[in-house]
Enzyme design. Structure first.
Site, PDB file in Angstrom:
ATOM      1  N   HIS A  60       0.834  -1.208   0.000  1.00  0.00           N
ATOM      2  CA  HIS A  60       0.000   0.000   0.000  1.00  0.00           C
ATOM      3  C   HIS A  60       0.872   1.264   0.000  1.00  0.00           C
ATOM      4  CE1 HIS A  60      -3.601   2.437   1.138  1.00  0.00           C
ATOM      5  NE2 HIS A  60      -2.679   3.186   1.718  1.00  0.00           N
ATOM      6  N   GLU A  61       1.776   1.350   0.955  1.00  0.00           N
ATOM      7  CA  GLU A  61       2.637   2.539   1.033  1.00  0.00           C
ATOM      8  C   GLU A  61       3.559   2.605  -0.183  1.00  0.00           C
ATOM      9  OE1 GLU A  61       1.659   4.605   3.156  1.00  0.00           O
ATOM     10  OE2 GLU A  61       0.499   3.233   4.424  1.00  0.00           O
ATOM     11  N   HIS A 111       1.813   4.483  -2.879  1.00  0.00           N
ATOM     12  CA  HIS A 111       1.960   5.936  -2.679  1.00  0.00           C
ATOM     13  C   HIS A 111       3.340   6.390  -3.137  1.00  0.00           C
ATOM     14  CE1 HIS A 111      -1.703   6.799  -0.455  1.00  0.00           C
ATOM     15  NE2 HIS A 111      -1.445   5.921   0.493  1.00  0.00           N
ATOM     16  N   GLU A 116      -4.694   7.582  -2.919  1.00  0.00           N
ATOM     17  CA  GLU A 116      -5.240   6.314  -2.436  1.00  0.00           C
ATOM     18  C   GLU A 116      -5.601   5.385  -3.591  1.00  0.00           C
ATOM     19  OE1 GLU A 116      -5.272   5.102   0.594  1.00  0.00           O
ATOM     20  OE2 GLU A 116      -4.340   6.921   1.370  1.00  0.00           O
TER      21      GLU A 116
END
Lengths: 495, 495
Positions: free
Chosen positions: A265-266, A269, A295
């Protein structure tokens, strides 16, 4: 003043603005990762001073004169400069009515509030956090009124994170999602009631999980010259230009899956920030354009890619070797079922792809009510627990697993949460478009995300803030349509 | 303006000054510990901006007016304020003639230079570091001329690190040391030729050494709420008030002794900073007063305490347990001999207590020659190697173990090195005074440094910069006398 001289002024302004934000960001990161606990009050003072510098740089006669000149001569300049002028004006309109002292006080408050939140979460003590959270909500509401005296303060907050987003649009979006998601979740969840994840429980030492993170970052194509990973209670990504992007994760030694999806997830980003164009990264148009687009990238990698059959099958051999012999008997299908379990639960960041939006909805409803004055901050835990019961059917045993779980409010991010759900919906629409151009699943199966990264970089990342999020999204996918997201979920779960 | 208003201005000035230094320091620490390598150029820009802010704050009409008023009314104020005015004037006289742009450029240069040094040391490539080092020496020399146009630039540099120190005094100090130390070392070294340190070689995992560091910090009484430990190539201490002090170490997995003494050394610096008075820590008089007093504390703990028979005997049981069963057969006397070996060697930070000053002397001679224009920077490696041969009798096999070993010059610290030797001499005199008041070795034997820390805090730490180093030292010990240091060494080694 010549146009050239004016552009020099703008560039000088950008340099200072970047420097103050950079310094402040590094202090924030340092405070959240390594700084000794006793340092937080003094750090608050310094971050207050830096916030004051930023404030003074972007307000006052000197700045207003420059901005006025830039607006007057806008037509003389190229597209990037025009966009810079537009963003500057927007920022200025936002903060020009916030008194300088309050601006600096707020920066200090956030440091104290974050510290209080960390302690409160550790000690399961909402009461000690309450005075700070109350001040944060009061301050963001007062700021919203300064920014747009005639608007609903919550509309103003939503708009800050996603240009153009309103309570009305959110109500519509969540209403539609809820109508189809609740029955969908109800249909899928029972199939997962007996999933055996025992192989993924037990002792997974942090040291081995750290190596697993390195592997995942390699698979994702994250440039380690410009991107590091650290450890914090709550994972996050922070960036200071495309040359310095930092993700964090949290290792639970009884579960490698939790950190695995935090890293992916990170990492999503981070890929976005690492892909911003060289020519804009240090200036006003640098950085990702909105929280929802951000997101959409992080959740695209985490869920759409990371929870696909192709991805899980591709990384299983590494996992088997890294954590040998614990996973020797696990098949790709079993692994996939473990990471795609649908089950209403307590913690948002651990939630499955289907029920996730319900977690977001709880926060959306609560912050909307508080800002509207219909709910007191002291009553948050009770209402939180009530809504978790109502939307997710679960009982919250303690505040540290309830209202204290997220850092967002402690950090002043009110109006941010809806971006998570909208980002998920964006992601599904990006996938649909991407599949028209490239062989998404072929690449994933080979562990080669180059084409996927390239597609996203060309259409999204490289633009930084050159385009507004809605415009950017629609130029690629057409209008936002939650049905595409729900159809995608239905397809993934074969219903 | 009333006196009260003037004091408010001063306090506002101190707050900003602290904030800019704090932010800049955190960026430096971050850059040296965790930041991704690709970020260094951008970090240089930001640190340049922060340096510019500091420069502007402490120069220009606004500041000069305040300082002028403060000087004019000095007699109205209390002793602490008087001292602040004195230090402000001294700083102002130092930088008032340095052009603003050069000041900011210099901050940028140091970031680049540190980066080049790290790479050069790694690749044993002095040539790639040469252009940066040349610019650093040129700049510090130019700055010294700006600061005191009529003085010898190297005197100016020495004075910046130790108020009042001159080339003449250094020549005298080192001359005296050399006269007695060289025969002393020659007498002691042969006794250690056959010391068997094999038990302390081999595999000492970093993870276990990290725990050892925690233990040592506990023994030293370092408050972990305000003091953290990190890892860097070259150990250092940095502090942002008494509420945030950071030490670093470097773990060599083939030797636990190296990091052990780094931790104790840096821990001594940290104790000093942690002990500064609450009322002065955030202002102009905060922080340790000079490099030599700082080194007197770090080397006092590292050598006088840390290499004593009492200290080594006291920690041996912990070491035996932590690294079991490797050290089972080692006696206190054997351990003591291992950590007090006297042997001329290559690396300053690994040097023994007796030959250490000779390493310092090499650097002193070289930087003195470069500043005087009698030596070219490109010729440094050759001269370095020649002096190591002459003073220490060793051949330098490669620059990474020679001229590239220390970060100091890369970081602009020219005139700093003599402080290490003077600090050692100060430490021996502190010990002599301390023994008149408390049972030093009784405390060490029990692993209780409370009395020692209390003695130093009462006489040195709490004063921060309230007293000049020479005055502070003489108020406790009388005049500096290198013979006390040499007598102490002779006593320790029983000659």
């Amino acid at each position: 003043m010549t146009d050239e001289k004016l552009l020099q002024k703008l560039s000088e302004y950008e340099r200072k603005r970047f420097a103050y934000t950079h310094a402040s960001g590094i202090m924030y990161y340092d405070g959240d990762t390594v700084a000794p606990p006793g340092s937080y009050l003094v750090r608050g003072d310094t971050m207050g001073e830096l916030a004051m510098l930023s404030y003074k740089l972007s307000t006052g006669k000197r700045f207003e004169d420059m901005l006025g000149e830039l607006i007057a001569r806008k037509e003389n300049f190229d597209a990037v400069t025009k966009r810079k002028i537009e963003l500057l004006k927007r920022d200025y309109d936002e903060i020009k009515n916030v008194p300088a002292r309050e601006y600096a006080d707020y920066a200090r408050l956030l440091v104290e509030s974050m510290n209080a939140w960390r302690e409160a979460k550790k000690n399961n003590s909402f009461e000690t956090f309450l005075p700070f959270l109350t001040r944060v909500f009061e301050t963001v509401k007062r700021f919203a009124r300064y920014m747009a005296p005639d608007s609903d303060p919550y509309d103003t907050m939503l708009d800050r994170y996603e240009k153009g987003l309103t309570v009305k649009a959110c109500d519509g979006f969540f209403g539609k999602l809820r109508a189809r998601l609740v029955p969908l979740a109800a249909e899928i969840a029972p199939r997962y009631e007996n999933v055996d994840d025992s192989a993924f429980r037990g002792c997974y030492p942090a040291a081995l999980q750290r190596e697993f993170s390195e592997y995942l970052m390699g698979v994702m194509g994250l440039d380690r010259e410009r991107c590091i990973i650290g450890e914090t209670e709550h994972p996050f990504t922070t960036n200071f230009s495309k040359y310095d992007v930092r993700i964090t994760t949290h290792y639970y030694e009884d579960s490698p899956v939790s950190s695995m999806y935090s890293v992916i997830h990170e990492g999503g980003h981070a890929l976005y920030e690492l892909g911003v164009g060289d020519d804009i990264t240090l200036g006003i148009c640098g950085g990702g354009v909105s929280m929802a687009i951000h997101e959409s990238q992080s959740r695209f990698y985490e869920n759409i890619i990371g929870r696909s059959r192709e991805f899980t099958a591709m990384i299983l051999p590494y996992l088997r070797k890294q954590f040998a012999p614990r996973l020797d008997g696990v098949t790709p299908e079993e692994f996939w079922r473990v990471v795609t379990v649908v089950k209403p639960s307590l913690i948002r960041t651990e939630a499955d792809e289907v029920t996730y939006a319900l977690h977001v909805m709880v926060r959306y409803e609560l912050e909307k009510q508080i800002v509207a004055g219909n709910l007191k901050v002291k009553d948050l835990p009770g209402e939180w627990n009530r809504l978790y019961r109502e939307y997710l059917g679960v009982d919250v045993p303690r505040d540290s697993e309830g209202v204290l779980q997220d850092m967002h409010w402690a950090d002043g991010n009110v109006g941010y949460f809806p971006s998570y759900a909208i980002g998920s919906a964006y992601g599904a629409q990006f996938l649909r478009e991407m599949q028209k151009d490239i062989d998404v699943w072929g690449g994933v199966s080979k562990g080669d995300l180059t084409e996927i990264n390239g597609w996203l970089c060309d259409r999204i990342w490289k633009y930084g803030q050159l385009r507004d999020p809605g415009e950017l999204f629609e130029s690629i996918c057409g209008p936002l349509d939650p049905d595409v997201f729900i159809d995608y979920l239905a397809g993934r779960y074969g219903v």
